[in-house]
Design an enzyme around this catalytic site. Structure first.
Site, PDB file in Angstrom:
ATOM      1  N   GLY A  49     -40.286 -26.155  44.691  1.00 38.52           N
ATOM      2  CA  GLY A  49     -39.467 -26.684  45.772  1.00 38.52           C
ATOM      3  C   GLY A  49     -38.638 -27.844  45.250  1.00 38.52           C
ATOM      4  N   THR A  50     -37.520 -28.080  45.894  1.00 37.54           N
ATOM      5  CA  THR A  50     -36.623 -29.106  45.346  1.00 37.54           C
ATOM      6  C   THR A  50     -36.400 -30.267  46.313  1.00 37.54           C
ATOM      7  OG1 THR A  50     -34.792 -27.638  45.943  1.00 37.54           O
ATOM      8  CG2 THR A  50     -35.514 -27.612  43.669  1.00 37.54           C
ATOM      9  N   THR A  51     -35.234 -30.390  46.908  1.00 40.95           N
ATOM     10  CA  THR A  51     -34.780 -31.684  47.423  1.00 40.95           C
ATOM     11  C   THR A  51     -35.229 -31.997  48.851  1.00 40.95           C
ATOM     12  OG1 THR A  51     -32.839 -31.373  46.033  1.00 40.95           O
ATOM     13  CG2 THR A  51     -32.748 -33.137  47.650  1.00 40.95           C
ATOM     14  N   ALA A 224     -30.407 -26.107  41.902  1.00 36.38           N
ATOM     15  CA  ALA A 224     -31.726 -25.818  42.468  1.00 36.38           C
ATOM     16  C   ALA A 224     -31.835 -26.218  43.933  1.00 36.38           C
ATOM     17  CB  ALA A 224     -32.811 -26.530  41.662  1.00 36.38           C
TER      18      ALA A 224
END
Length: 273
Positions: A49-51, A224
């Site tokens: 998972g990113t931001t 991403a």
């Protein structure tokens, strides 16, 4: 009463002990804790998972997350949920190895419910932040293998009547942040956006718009991070926390804010003010 009697709880469940569910699990079924599992012999490639962005406003806190999960250069999932209610007055956003992060969230939710049932009261917001730090520290072995989980935690402090934000590192270090914070691969770009857009005294609607615009800026420069997907109608997840508790902004409201952000950037894609 014995543990072998069908339909009955064993003695471990009725004996007095700690209000920590993690400690209970560690004593009676340690193999169920993520940190007690055997490590893989080699680093593995798993969805990440990113931001996540979070910011305070006049009456509380807003936390928003994009929906993309990546695995190397591939998009592993387009509509992953990364922002969760930890309990009635706090929220948790995750970045890092997706499977472990979601498992950590579920364990943390049970931890807070268990404390409330045993003690008969809500844990303080700072107590929740410190309890989460202990759980992250327990994952250090897997983090050293590349399976790290780095969340951001925030909520409404019932004692001070303000929104508060706590960040972490992979060793379990817990740090209180002020005004706003970001985690994940797009955090560098989202933070720059928040520095320009955040201001004291925002209301919940304006804070939500700032969070979505920060995610849009992150997605503009970080592959991403998934921006609002108008074609598939996939919108960021946005949680608002105030004295009334946690609530998630519905998709129709998010869609309206996204359309406003995009309209403001037509002919001005960089979003310069």
């Amino acid at each position: 009463m014995t543990a072998s009697e069908p339909g009955r709880l064993g003695p471990a469940y009725t004996a007095p002990g700690s209000s920590s569910f993690s400690e209970f699990l560690g004593a009676h079924a340690p193999d169920l804790l993520p940190s007690r599992r055997s490590l893989p012999p080699h680093p593995v490639d798993a969805p990440h998972g990113t931001t996540i962005v979070t910011l305070t406003y006049a009456d509380g806190l807003v936390m928003a997350g994009d929906r993309r999960a990546t695995m190397g250069n591939l998009i592993a999932n387009r509509d992953m949920e990364k922002v969760f209610a930890a309990d009635e007055f706090s929220v948790l956003g995750i970045a890092g190895t997706a499977g472990l992060a979601i498992e950590l969230v579920k364990l943390f939710q049970v931890e807070l419910e268990h404390y409330e049932k045993i003690e008969g009261t809500l844990m303080s917001l700072e107590g929740k932040a410190n309890r989460l730090a202990t759980m992250i520290r327990g994952n250090l072995g897997m983090a050293m293998q590349g399976l790290s989980v780095v969340p951001v935690f925030g909520g409404f402090d019932l004692d001070t009547a303000i929104g508060r934000i706590f960040s972490y590192d992979v060793t379990g270090g817990c740090y209180e942040e002020h005004d706003h914070h970001c985690i994940g691969s797009g955090s560098l770009f989202a933070r720059g956006s928040l520095k320009k857009l955040w201001r004291p005294g925002l209301d919940a609607g304006a804070a939500t718009a700032v969070a979505i615009e920060a995610l849009y800026d992150a997605a503009d420069d970080d592959s991403a991070t998934g921006g609002p997907d108008i074609t598939r109608r996939i919108w960021p997840t946005v949680a608002v926390v105030d004295s009334e508790g946690v609530r998630f902004t519905d998709d129709d409201a998010i869609a309206g804010i996204v359309e406003g952000v995009l309209a403001g950037r037509r002919g001005n894609p960089g979003g310069a003010r």
